[in-house]
Design a protein around this motif. Structure first.
Motif, mmCIF file in Angstrom:
data_model
loop_
_atom_site.group_PDB
_atom_site.id
_atom_site.type_symbol
_atom_site.label_atom_id
_atom_site.label_comp_id
_atom_site.label_asym_id
_atom_site.label_seq_id
_atom_site.Cartn_x
_atom_site.Cartn_y
_atom_site.Cartn_z
ATOM 1 N N TYR A 78 98.804 49.509 -15.863
ATOM 2 C CA TYR A 78 99.283 50.568 -14.980
ATOM 3 C C TYR A 78 100.348 50.039 -14.027
ATOM 4 C CZ TYR A 78 99.755 53.786 -11.142
ATOM 5 O OH TYR A 78 100.295 54.609 -10.183
ATOM 6 N N LEU A 79 100.083 48.881 -13.423
ATOM 7 C CA LEU A 79 101.009 48.327 -12.442
ATOM 8 C C LEU A 79 102.347 47.958 -13.082
ATOM 9 C CD1 LEU A 79 98.473 46.102 -10.451
ATOM 10 C CD2 LEU A 79 99.409 48.328 -9.782
ATOM 11 N N GLN A 80 102.292 47.535 -14.342
ATOM 12 C CA GLN A 80 103.536 47.272 -15.077
ATOM 13 C C GLN A 80 104.290 48.574 -15.334
ATOM 14 O OE1 GLN A 80 101.643 44.523 -18.267
ATOM 15 N NE2 GLN A 80 103.826 44.093 -18.321
ATOM 16 N N GLU A 81 103.579 49.588 -15.814
ATOM 17 C CA GLU A 81 104.210 50.876 -16.112
ATOM 18 C C GLU A 81 104.800 51.513 -14.860
ATOM 19 O OE1 GLU A 81 101.155 53.131 -17.964
ATOM 20 O OE2 GLU A 81 101.147 51.953 -19.817
ATOM 21 N N LYS A 82 104.148 51.274 -13.728
ATOM 22 C CA LYS A 82 104.624 51.827 -12.461
ATOM 23 C C LYS A 82 105.823 51.048 -11.933
ATOM 24 C CE LYS A 82 103.964 54.990 -9.303
ATOM 25 N NZ LYS A 82 104.085 56.431 -9.626
ATOM 26 N N GLY A 83 106.079 49.883 -12.513
ATOM 27 C CA GLY A 83 107.227 49.088 -12.098
ATOM 28 C C GLY A 83 106.986 48.244 -10.866
ATOM 29 N N LEU A 84 105.715 48.010 -10.518
ATOM 30 C CA LEU A 84 105.402 47.208 -9.337
ATOM 31 C C LEU A 84 105.357 45.716 -9.648
ATOM 32 C CD1 LEU A 84 102.620 49.407 -7.687
ATOM 33 C CD2 LEU A 84 105.088 49.385 -7.225
ATOM 34 N N ILE A 85 105.061 45.372 -10.889
ATOM 35 C CA ILE A 85 105.001 43.971 -11.300
ATOM 36 C C ILE A 85 105.673 43.821 -12.662
ATOM 37 C CG2 ILE A 85 102.876 43.456 -10.028
ATOM 38 C CD1 ILE A 85 101.356 43.743 -12.684
ATOM 39 N N GLU A 86 106.037 42.583 -12.972
ATOM 40 C CA GLU A 86 106.548 42.256 -14.298
ATOM 41 C C GLU A 86 105.889 40.965 -14.764
ATOM 42 O OE1 GLU A 86 110.748 42.455 -15.031
ATOM 43 O OE2 GLU A 86 111.043 43.888 -13.399
#
Length: 313
Positions: free
Chosen positions: A108-116
């Protein structure tokens, strides 16, 4: 993996706020990078944290809740990643998550663009020694990828603000600012490391970079390891400290290269405050030295127009 989104944010922050020098730029960007705010960099950074964050806590909290859907797993994972070594498995453990709910939170956090993701370049022990019996420690060792935060402000929030919710709700802001003052330097070092990688790769822009990022395995960690398609290897260490870097740091880097079994084309040291005279005398083709001021090259030749994606205004 070079964080190009971070570079766009760095440039945007510079042209919006024009800090006096690169050291100040890095200090303020490590906290407020990724948010589209006008930052008065003539003010002490603690004063700005008080005015812009702590005194606007409720509004910012609501925005962070919106980004994370208020999900406790997502927030626990972000906090663990912010304060830990960025390795996924250790963050899962610190956050009390397993591969199932931890993986879902990570996705989710990847999809939201908060982490890579920053993928490990460590070779599996079995690949290195296919016909040998592995040591127990090697057999148990799990290769773990790492994560970097897309926006410095999100990492700041989960590094300093989230763990101090109780004090903030009680308006004991001095406790939060004391914590910030004590740990700000160590916190900033990761953003500095990411920016140093951008600088190194900028200076290698005519080369074809095959792989770049930090390197870690069971025995060695190197801040920057960049390889090119023609076989050149560049290794770097970054020191965000208030004293000059000396020859001791070069010896440490050489030891790491020896353990890893590599002969670098060039060793690169990055320092907040410069280098000893002995180290400066050694600089040359096989040793490059950069200070924080050298990061200005990332912004001075670029247009003020920038399409950096920001969190919120």
């Amino acid at each position: 993996m070079t964080n190009l989104r971070l570079l766009e944010q760095f440039r945007s922050f510079y042209f919006k706020n024009y800090p006096d020098d690169m050291e100040s730029m890095i200090d303020y960007f490590s906290v407020f990078g990724g948010v589209d705010w006008q930052i008065d960099t003539t003010k002490d950074i603690k004063e700005l944290v008080l005015e812009l964050v702590l005194e606007n806590f409720d509004a910012l909290y609501d925005k962070v809740q919106e980004l994370t859907l208020g999900n406790k797993d997502y927030k626990r994972l972000l906090r663990a990643l912010a304060v830990g070594d960025r390795r996924i498995f250790s963050a899962f453990n610190k956050a009390g998550l397993n591969n199932g709910n931890g993986g879902a939170a990570l996705n989710y956090l990847q999809e939201k663009g908060l982490i890579e993701m920053e993928y490990s370049r460590e070779a599996a022990p079995r690949k290195n020694s296919p016909n040998e019996k592995l040591k127990r420690s090697d057999a148990r060792h799990r290769i773990s990828h790492k994560v970097f935060f897309t926006y410095p402000f999100i990492r700041f929030w989960f590094y300093f603000i989230s763990p101090n919710f109780k004090y903030i709700q009680e308006e004991k802001f001095e406790k939060v600012l004391e914590d910030f003052e004590q740990r700000h330097n160590s916190y900033t070092s990761l953003v500095y490391e990411e920016l140093c990688e951008l600088l190194l790769n900028y200076n290698l822009r005519d080369a074809y970079i095959a792989s770049s990022g930090s390197y870690w395995d069971a025995n060695v960690e190197i801040d920057i390891l960049t390889t090119t398609q023609n076989g050149k290897i560049y290794v770097g260490e970054c020191k965000w400290t208030n004293h000059k870097v000396n020859k001791k740091e070069l010896h440490k880097l050489d030891d790491k290269c020896q353990k890893l079994g590599i002969s670098p084309t060039q060793r690169v040291l990055f320092s907040k405050r410069g280098f000893s005279k002995e180290l400066e005398a050694m600089a040359g083709v096989d040793l490059a030295l950069y200070t924080s001021e050298d990061l200005k090259v990332l912004v001075k030749n670029n247009s003020r127009e920038n399409n950096a994606k920001m969190l919120f205004s």
